[in-house]
Design a protein around this motif. Structure first.
Motif, PDB file in Angstrom:
ATOM      1  N   LYS A 294       0.841  -1.207   0.000  1.00  0.00           N
ATOM      2  CA  LYS A 294       0.000   0.000   0.000  1.00  0.00           C
ATOM      3  C   LYS A 294       0.871   1.251   0.000  1.00  0.00           C
ATOM      4  CE  LYS A 294      -4.146  -1.934   1.433  1.00  0.00           C
ATOM      5  NZ  LYS A 294      -4.938  -2.246   0.311  1.00  0.00           N
ATOM      6  N   GLY A 295       0.493   2.200  -0.829  1.00  0.00           N
ATOM      7  CA  GLY A 295       1.152   3.497  -0.834  1.00  0.00           C
ATOM      8  C   GLY A 295       2.578   3.489  -1.354  1.00  0.00           C
ATOM      9  N   LEU A 296       2.868   2.611  -2.316  1.00  0.00           N
ATOM     10  CA  LEU A 296       4.206   2.583  -2.920  1.00  0.00           C
ATOM     11  C   LEU A 296       4.388   3.855  -3.746  1.00  0.00           C
ATOM     12  CD1 LEU A 296       6.820   0.982  -3.490  1.00  0.00           C
ATOM     13  CD2 LEU A 296       5.631  -0.034  -5.453  1.00  0.00           C
ATOM     14  N   ARG A 297       5.326   4.684  -3.340  1.00  0.00           N
ATOM     15  CA  ARG A 297       5.509   5.983  -3.990  1.00  0.00           C
ATOM     16  C   ARG A 297       6.530   5.878  -5.111  1.00  0.00           C
ATOM     17  NH1 ARG A 297       5.495  11.914  -2.500  1.00  0.00           N
ATOM     18  NH2 ARG A 297       6.979  12.783  -3.993  1.00  0.00           N
ATOM     19  N   THR A 298       6.159   6.461  -6.236  1.00  0.00           N
ATOM     20  CA  THR A 298       7.074   6.608  -7.358  1.00  0.00           C
ATOM     21  C   THR A 298       7.026   8.063  -7.809  1.00  0.00           C
ATOM     22  OG1 THR A 298       5.447   6.140  -9.088  1.00  0.00           O
ATOM     23  CG2 THR A 298       6.592   4.250  -8.111  1.00  0.00           C
ATOM     24  N   ASP A 299       8.038   8.502  -8.483  1.00  0.00           N
ATOM     25  CA  ASP A 299       8.061   9.848  -9.057  1.00  0.00           C
ATOM     26  C   ASP A 299       8.150   9.684 -10.566  1.00  0.00           C
ATOM     27  OD1 ASP A 299       7.952  11.458  -6.681  1.00  0.00           O
ATOM     28  OD2 ASP A 299       9.969  10.735  -6.246  1.00  0.00           O
ATOM     29  N   ALA A 300       7.063  10.039 -11.243  1.00  0.00           N
ATOM     30  CA  ALA A 300       6.933   9.718 -12.660  1.00  0.00           C
ATOM     31  C   ALA A 300       6.775  10.964 -13.515  1.00  0.00           C
ATOM     32  CB  ALA A 300       5.716   8.816 -12.860  1.00  0.00           C
ATOM     33  N   LEU A 301       7.186  10.833 -14.752  1.00  0.00           N
ATOM     34  CA  LEU A 301       6.839  11.813 -15.774  1.00  0.00           C
ATOM     35  C   LEU A 301       5.518  11.338 -16.359  1.00  0.00           C
ATOM     36  CD1 LEU A 301      10.345  12.299 -17.399  1.00  0.00           C
ATOM     37  CD2 LEU A 301       9.131  13.909 -15.920  1.00  0.00           C
ATOM     38  N   ILE A 302       4.420  11.970 -15.939  1.00  0.00           N
ATOM     39  CA  ILE A 302       3.097  11.453 -16.271  1.00  0.00           C
ATOM     40  C   ILE A 302       2.131  12.597 -16.525  1.00  0.00           C
ATOM     41  CG2 ILE A 302       2.494  11.262 -13.818  1.00  0.00           C
ATOM     42  CD1 ILE A 302       1.344   8.642 -16.266  1.00  0.00           C
TER      43      ILE A 302
ATOM     44  N   VAL B  35       8.600   0.198  -9.159  1.00  0.00           N
ATOM     45  CA  VAL B  35       9.155   1.559  -9.194  1.00  0.00           C
ATOM     46  C   VAL B  35      10.044   1.738 -10.422  1.00  0.00           C
ATOM     47  CG1 VAL B  35      10.720   3.170  -8.022  1.00  0.00           C
ATOM     48  CG2 VAL B  35       8.951   1.954  -6.712  1.00  0.00           C
ATOM     49  N   LYS B  36      10.884   0.770 -10.692  1.00  0.00           N
ATOM     50  CA  LYS B  36      11.765   0.844 -11.862  1.00  0.00           C
ATOM     51  C   LYS B  36      10.953   0.971 -13.147  1.00  0.00           C
ATOM     52  CE  LYS B  36      15.500  -1.621 -14.201  1.00  0.00           C
ATOM     53  NZ  LYS B  36      16.346  -2.824 -14.208  1.00  0.00           N
ATOM     54  N   LEU B  37       9.891   0.187 -13.274  1.00  0.00           N
ATOM     55  CA  LEU B  37       9.041   0.238 -14.466  1.00  0.00           C
ATOM     56  C   LEU B  37       8.376   1.602 -14.600  1.00  0.00           C
ATOM     57  CD1 LEU B  37       7.491  -1.180 -16.825  1.00  0.00           C
ATOM     58  CD2 LEU B  37       5.717  -1.647 -15.130  1.00  0.00           C
ATOM     59  N   VAL B  38       7.757   2.074 -13.546  1.00  0.00           N
ATOM     60  CA  VAL B  38       7.009   3.330 -13.601  1.00  0.00           C
ATOM     61  C   VAL B  38       7.932   4.508 -13.900  1.00  0.00           C
ATOM     62  CG1 VAL B  38       5.580   4.941 -12.265  1.00  0.00           C
ATOM     63  CG2 VAL B  38       5.176   2.471 -12.093  1.00  0.00           C
ATOM     64  N   GLU B  39       9.114   4.511 -13.349  1.00  0.00           N
ATOM     65  CA  GLU B  39      10.032   5.636 -13.528  1.00  0.00           C
ATOM     66  C   GLU B  39      10.882   5.527 -14.791  1.00  0.00           C
ATOM     67  OE1 GLU B  39      12.159   6.124  -9.821  1.00  0.00           O
ATOM     68  OE2 GLU B  39      10.331   6.787  -8.792  1.00  0.00           O
ATOM     69  N   SER B  40      10.717   4.450 -15.561  1.00  0.00           N
ATOM     70  CA  SER B  40      11.595   4.187 -16.701  1.00  0.00           C
ATOM     71  C   SER B  40      11.353   5.076 -17.908  1.00  0.00           C
ATOM     72  CB  SER B  40      11.479   2.726 -17.133  1.00  0.00           C
ATOM     73  OG  SER B  40      10.186   2.469 -17.680  1.00  0.00           O
TER      74      SER B  40
ATOM     75  N   VAL C 149      -0.894  14.491 -19.658  1.00  0.00           N
ATOM     76  CA  VAL C 149      -1.195  14.821 -21.049  1.00  0.00           C
ATOM     77  C   VAL C 149      -0.692  16.199 -21.448  1.00  0.00           C
ATOM     78  CG1 VAL C 149      -3.183  13.280 -21.155  1.00  0.00           C
ATOM     79  CG2 VAL C 149      -3.509  15.652 -20.430  1.00  0.00           C
ATOM     80  N   TYR C 150      -0.277  16.978 -20.458  1.00  0.00           N
ATOM     81  CA  TYR C 150       0.228  18.319 -20.748  1.00  0.00           C
ATOM     82  C   TYR C 150       1.753  18.303 -20.850  1.00  0.00           C
ATOM     83  CZ  TYR C 150      -4.497  19.437 -19.350  1.00  0.00           C
ATOM     84  OH  TYR C 150      -5.870  19.459 -19.258  1.00  0.00           O
ATOM     85  N   GLU C 151       2.274  19.151 -21.710  1.00  0.00           N
ATOM     86  CA  GLU C 151       3.725  19.176 -21.950  1.00  0.00           C
ATOM     87  C   GLU C 151       4.517  19.411 -20.664  1.00  0.00           C
ATOM     88  OE1 GLU C 151       6.778  21.774 -24.613  1.00  0.00           O
ATOM     89  OE2 GLU C 151       4.876  21.201 -25.547  1.00  0.00           O
ATOM     90  N   TRP C 152       4.053  20.319 -19.805  1.00  0.00           N
ATOM     91  CA  TRP C 152       4.788  20.627 -18.574  1.00  0.00           C
ATOM     92  C   TRP C 152       4.896  19.414 -17.658  1.00  0.00           C
ATOM     93  CZ3 TRP C 152       2.674  19.884 -13.835  1.00  0.00           C
ATOM     94  CH2 TRP C 152       1.278  19.835 -13.743  1.00  0.00           C
ATOM     95  N   GLU C 153       3.948  18.478 -17.783  1.00  0.00           N
ATOM     96  CA  GLU C 153       3.975  17.295 -16.922  1.00  0.00           C
ATOM     97  C   GLU C 153       5.114  16.340 -17.284  1.00  0.00           C
ATOM     98  OE1 GLU C 153      -0.375  16.296 -15.378  1.00  0.00           O
ATOM     99  OE2 GLU C 153      -0.316  16.452 -17.575  1.00  0.00           O
ATOM    100  N   HIS C 154       5.702  16.539 -18.439  1.00  0.00           N
ATOM    101  CA  HIS C 154       6.825  15.706 -18.863  1.00  0.00           C
ATOM    102  C   HIS C 154       8.163  16.394 -18.616  1.00  0.00           C
ATOM    103  CE1 HIS C 154       4.492  12.429 -20.696  1.00  0.00           C
ATOM    104  NE2 HIS C 154       3.583  13.382 -20.736  1.00  0.00           N
ATOM    105  N   GLU C 155       8.108  17.527 -17.938  1.00  0.00           N
ATOM    106  CA  GLU C 155       9.322  18.256 -17.585  1.00  0.00           C
ATOM    107  C   GLU C 155       9.644  18.145 -16.103  1.00  0.00           C
ATOM    108  OE1 GLU C 155       8.473  22.193 -18.940  1.00  0.00           O
ATOM    109  OE2 GLU C 155       8.437  21.583 -21.049  1.00  0.00           O
ATOM    110  N   GLN C 156       8.674  17.749 -15.316  1.00  0.00           N
ATOM    111  CA  GLN C 156       8.852  17.665 -13.863  1.00  0.00           C
ATOM    112  C   GLN C 156       8.167  16.406 -13.339  1.00  0.00           C
ATOM    113  OE1 GLN C 156       7.935  21.273 -11.702  1.00  0.00           O
ATOM    114  NE2 GLN C 156       7.013  20.079 -10.074  1.00  0.00           N
ATOM    115  N   ARG C 157       8.912  15.613 -12.603  1.00  0.00           N
ATOM    116  CA  ARG C 157       8.354  14.381 -12.052  1.00  0.00           C
ATOM    117  C   ARG C 157       7.270  14.706 -11.025  1.00  0.00           C
ATOM    118  NH1 ARG C 157      10.665   9.715 -13.478  1.00  0.00           N
ATOM    119  NH2 ARG C 157      12.604   9.879 -14.630  1.00  0.00           N
ATOM    120  N   GLN C 158       6.233  13.849 -11.024  1.00  0.00           N
ATOM    121  CA  GLN C 158       5.120  13.983 -10.101  1.00  0.00           C
ATOM    122  C   GLN C 158       4.963  12.687  -9.322  1.00  0.00           C
ATOM    123  OE1 GLN C 158       1.524  15.901 -11.897  1.00  0.00           O
ATOM    124  NE2 GLN C 158       2.659  15.459 -13.769  1.00  0.00           N
TER     125      GLN C 158
END
Length: 117
Positions: A7-15, A61-66, A17-26
């Motif tokens: 539960k609550g496994l945290r990842t930081d992803a580039l995710i 985590v590796k998959l999501v952040e890849s 539909v907006y361009e800015w969302e692919h510039e900063q991990r969320q």
């Protein structure tokens, strides 16, 4: 059937539909529930008979952040397929939450259940 959960496994992803969302991990939060027969692990008290949730969590985590993705639906499906193929569970429920997606909401997300065919 017995269950193993993360539960609550945290990842930081580039995710997103907006361009800015692919510039900063969320942050994304991933909840997993997997069918797993606990009998052998309980009887032996050996990790080799258990579902190794530490290794599973690292793989997720590796998959999501890849790589960047647009949709959390895609993340959920890819995580489910990874777990079914690499960790030999029969069924997995994956919930992916994106806490910062909607300002007025604590979080938004998707939940899927997949089984090995």
């Amino acid at each position: 059937m017995d269950k193993v959960f993360v539960k609550g496994l945290r990842t930081d992803a580039l995710i997103g539909v907006y361009e800015w969302e692919h510039e900063q991990r969320q942050p994304l939060l991933v909840d997993l529930t997997m069918d797993w027969d606990q009998a052998a692990a309980a009887a032996s008290d050996e990790l080799e008979h258990a579902l190794d949730y530490a290794a599973l969590s690292q793989a997720v985590v590796k998959l999501v952040e890849s790589r960047p993705r647009q949709l959390i639906e895609t993340v959920a499906e890819e995580v489910a397929q990874l777990i079914l193929s690499e960790f030999q569970v029969t069924t997995v429920k994956v919930c992916v939450s994106k806490p910062k997606a909607v300002a007025a909401a604590q979080t938004v997300g998707v939940e899927i259940t997949r089984s090995r065919s």
